[in-house]
Design an enzyme around this catalytic site. Structure first.
Site, PDB file in Angstrom:
ATOM      1  N   SER A   1       3.852   2.222   8.413  1.00  0.00           N
ATOM      2  CA  SER A   1       3.592   1.270   7.341  1.00  0.00           C
ATOM      3  C   SER A   1       4.901   0.977   6.633  1.00  0.00           C
ATOM      4  O   SER A   1       5.606   1.898   6.224  1.00  0.00           O
ATOM      5  CB  SER A   1       2.603   1.864   6.340  1.00  0.00           C
TER       6      SER A   1
ATOM      7  N   ASP B   1       1.185  -7.745   2.314  1.00  0.00           N
ATOM      8  CA  ASP B   1       1.261  -6.307   2.021  1.00  0.00           C
ATOM      9  C   ASP B   1       2.717  -5.829   1.900  1.00  0.00           C
ATOM     10  O   ASP B   1       3.232  -5.150   2.770  1.00  0.00           O
ATOM     11  CB  ASP B   1       0.543  -5.534   3.141  1.00  0.00           C
TER      12      ASP B   1
ATOM     13  N   HIS C   1       0.825  -1.215   0.000  1.00  0.00           N
ATOM     14  CA  HIS C   1       0.000   0.000   0.000  1.00  0.00           C
ATOM     15  C   HIS C   1       0.858   1.263   0.000  1.00  0.00           C
ATOM     16  O   HIS C   1       0.352   2.330  -0.339  1.00  0.00           O
ATOM     17  CB  HIS C   1      -1.076  -0.030   1.091  1.00  0.00           C
TER      18      HIS C   1
HETATM   19  N1  ASP Z   1      -2.399   0.625   8.098  1.00  0.00           N
HETATM   20  C1  ASP Z   1      -1.795   1.796   8.563  1.00  0.00           C
HETATM   21  C2  ASP Z   1      -1.649   2.849   7.554  1.00  0.00           C
HETATM   22  O1  ASP Z   1      -2.371   2.861   6.634  1.00  0.00           O
HETATM   23  C3  ASP Z   1      -0.639   1.607   9.442  1.00  0.00           C
HETATM   24  C4  ASP Z   1      -1.127   1.968  10.786  1.00  0.00           C
HETATM   25  O2  ASP Z   1      -1.617   3.078  10.921  1.00  0.00           O
HETATM   26  O3  ASP Z   1      -1.056   1.140  11.670  1.00  0.00           O
HETATM   27  O4  ASP Z   1      -0.849   3.730   7.609  1.00  0.00           O
END
Ligand code: ASP
Length: 704
Positions: free
Chosen positions: A625, A197, A61
């Protein structure tokens, strides 16, 4: 979220918990240390170096927009995945950057010595900027690095940060979305989770191994440090630590600030993003081309939309407002007789009350004009040409037309006018419902005056008449640019709407919001200093601010709610459980199914299972991330990518009993690279550790 320069103070505790290396091996300015393998990726994520030839790992992502930009319908790397067979096949990415921290230094003494009680925040920051310029100039003398002095602890302390930024970053490999985004939005912020991911890039440097813009003669970067990969597998109870660039936390937010989040900001964002997501997701599911266009945009809208829902629930479940109120009452008690703290809480209460309408107007503007339909914001980009129609010289106007043509070409590549219209039409009623005079956008009164309050008809008319919604008409106009055409653009309904929204925001909302924020910042600076001084029995750390931090804990599950237990690991079997070929979020590529059925896991299984993700009790937020998760020896065990549903409030209140971060198991990453994508040559670049270690089983209640 410890500052790496202060690790010596907690080294003992980390050792007790299972750390086997020294603080100096984690952060050192004299010798190579783990910090030299950890980088800020593209200004908002973290990446880690895993080979001596500049190979880096981050999340899918985080690499998503680069992967999207390199994809076409014929070569759709989002759908199919990507593997560069040789260095020559690695794909450049304009604008992508990777930043390493050379060193950090506490310069609070120098800055604070120049700050006096009577200064307001503006003056303080002006003084800090001036002295910061002197400090950075000294630090940079004779180097090619960058440097900045940044506030920590809400302006109570200051750090010099020296860094080095690389700008030739090439895409090396990415899993297909059926692995890299498996579970999609449905599983985002959720456990159990089986998302692969990750994505793989490589840093390129000049022949002298220094940062350089993209060029053919650039070579793979020789890093100061690259990480070893733990092939021994993670077990419940293992020590774990994470190193990365957490973006923003709000630990020192008073109860009034939490109320603003609960009553104003989160609900408006959720409502407006929910409206646009309905439209975008349906359109993406119906058409491959639209899906490719909106992939990244949908991803980032949905990420916030879902997180804020979890945050609201979490804040309510934890009773955060009441807890903060109790802390504030105790603060008052402890601060009695200390004049410097006497007015802090009443001032905070008053300022948050004053700020509320501006906060609401600001959210509406951000979500409608900035994150909503593209049309108004795109139109407002033409203001220089339009407003300068009578004053710009021909040469300047021609240059501006050229610039706008380039912007328009890029814009229309990812533009679908039907989707944009529908997003606008879905969001508009919400904006009309919540906007209040005198902060409302005047142009939107036409919904009443010309369309008897019918938002849909206003949207239809706007999109039918606006030149900015039609690429061929717009390019025609730019091809034959004249003052007359500029006058026509000045009357364009989308331009009128954008100008009206912008000028209301710029004249009535932003100045007031910012002025109150400045006063709030000044008060929170005193408030945070007060809480740290008056509650010495508690542990305090500076709020995250996208600087390098370390957090440590364990690989472990949790009992997040009554009757619910989260085990610490998921496996490929869980992917197959969720597999649904009719659901785009849970479809799985055939090759992965075949590998699973054949149990063709190579050396990448742990205790006979193909592990996918694991939980640990590390304190993280957005920006973490892609962060490396290490074992006690400083070897890589996973890549952090998310938190569980019950952890989404942790930016405001971190509860160590409940909050868990989610990482993709590094052995799953290697399995996908090698077995699925055919990238054994990449695994061969890496240093693999613990290949023939006996499994070390630690018995905890929550483990397989
Ligand atoms: N999934 C998160 C993000 O999109 C990572 C997190 O905030 O824990 O940045």
């Amino acid at each position: 979220m410890w500052l790496p320069t202060l690790l010596k103070a907690i080294e003992g505790d980390m050792r007790t918990e299972g750390l086997q290396i020294s603080a100096e091996e984690i952060y050192s300015i004299n010798n190579g240390s783990l910090k030299d393998a950890v980088a800020l990726f593209n200004g908002g994520c973290t990446a880690e170096v895993v080979s001596t030839q500049g190979l880096i790992l981050t999340n899918h992502h985080c690499g998503r927009s680069a992967i999207q930009a390199n994809s076409t319908l014929e070569h759709n790397y989002l759908r199919e995945g990507f593997m560069a067979a040789t260095l020559a096949d690695e794909l450049p990415n304009a604008g992508l950057s990777v930043t390493f921290i050379v060193r950090m230094e506490d310069v609070s003494d120098r800055i604070n010595a120049l700050l006096t009680e009577g200064m307001d925040e503006k003056e303080r920051y002006a003084v800090a900027r001036r002295e910061g310029a002197v400090i950075t100039a000294e630090a940079l003398a004779g180097t090619k690095f960058d440097a900045v002095v940044r506030p920590f602890n809400h302006g109570n302390s200051w750090f010099l940060i020296v860094s080095e930024t690389f700008r030739d970053i090439r895409l090396v490999a990415a899993p297909p979305e059926g692995i890299g985004e498996f579970g999609g939005n449905a599983d985002n912020w959720m456990w159990p989770r089986q998302t692969g991911d990750f994505s793989v890039f490589r840093i390129y440097a000049s022949p002298e191994n220094t940062p350089a813009e993209h060029a053919a003669e650039n070579k793979p970067f020789l890093p100061r440090r690259s990480l070893a990969i733990d092939m021994g597998g993670v077990r419940a109870g293992d020590f774990a630590m994470i190193y990365g660039f957490p973006g923003t936390t709000y630990y020192y937010l008073p109860s009034y600030g939490v109320e603003q989040v609960i009553d104003v900001t989160d609900p408006l964002r959720i409502a407006l993003r929910g409206a646009s997501l309905n439209v975008i997701t349906a359109a993406m599911n119906a058409d491959e081309a639209t899906k490719l266009q909106y992939y990244s945009k949908r991803g980032s809208i949905a990420n916030g939309w879902k997180k804020w829902q979890g945050e609201l629930q979490g804040l309510k479940a934890l009773g955060t407002v009441a807890r903060k109120q109790a802390e504030e009452a105790e603060f008052l008690r402890r601060a009695s007789g200390m004049p410097e703290y006497a007015s802090v809480l009443p001032t905070l209460e008053k300022l948050y009350a004053e700020q509320k309408p501006y906060a609401q107007a600001r959210e509406l503007y951000n979500e409608f004009i900035y994150n909503g339909a593209y049309l108004p914001r795109f139109a407002s980009g033409f203001s220089r040409l339009i407003e300068g129609r009578d004053t710009l010289s021909k040469a300047v106007a021609d240059a501006e037309v050229k610039r706008l043509r380039a912007i328009a070409s890029a814009h229309f590549k990812n533009y679908n006018v039907t989707v944009d219209h529908d997003v606008f039409a879905e969001q508009l009623p919400i904006v009309l419902q919540y906007q209040k005079d005198p902060l409302a956008t005047p142009e939107l009164q036409t919904v009443q005056t010309r369309f008897s309050g019918n938002a849909q008809r206003y949207a239809d008319d706007l999109f039918a008449r606006s030149v900015f919604a039609d690429s061929s008409e717009l390019f025609q106009l730019l091809d034959h640019y004249s003052k007359k055409n500029a006058r026509k653009l000045a009357q364009d309904p989308a331009y009128l709407l954008a100008t009206s929204a912008n000028s209301t925001y710029d004249s009535k909302v932003r100045p007031r919001y910012n002025a109150i924020s400045d006063s709030l910042d000044a008060t929170i600076r005193i408030w945070s200093k007060g809480t740290i001084t008056l509650f010495p029995e508690k542990t305090w750390w500076p709020d995250a601010n996208l600087t390098l931090r370390l957090s440590y804990g364990k690989v472990e599950g949790t009992f997040p709610r009554d009757g619910l237990a989260y085990l610490p690991f998921t496996t490929l079997a869980g992917v197959m459980e969720k597999y649904d070929p009719t659901d785009p979020e849970f479809n799985v590529p055939q090759k992965l199914i075949d590998l699973y059925n054949a149990e063709d896991f190579g050396p990448y299984a742990t205790d006979g299972e193909m592990r996918t993700c694991f939980l640990s009790s590390l304190h993280t937020t957005g920006g973490n991330s892609g962060s490396p998760v290490f074992n006690g020896k400083g070897e890589l065990i996973g890549i952090n990518f998310d938190r569980t549903w019950e952890s989404t409030m942790s930016d405001i209140q971190f509860d160590p009993a409940i909050c868990r971060n989610i990482s993709v198991d590094i052995k799953y990453v290697l399995f996908v690279i090698d077995k699925y994508l055919g990238g054994k040559h990449l695994v061969d670049e890496m240093e693999l550790a613990g290949m023939d270690e006996a499994p070390h089983v630690i018995d905890l209640p929550l483990h397989h």
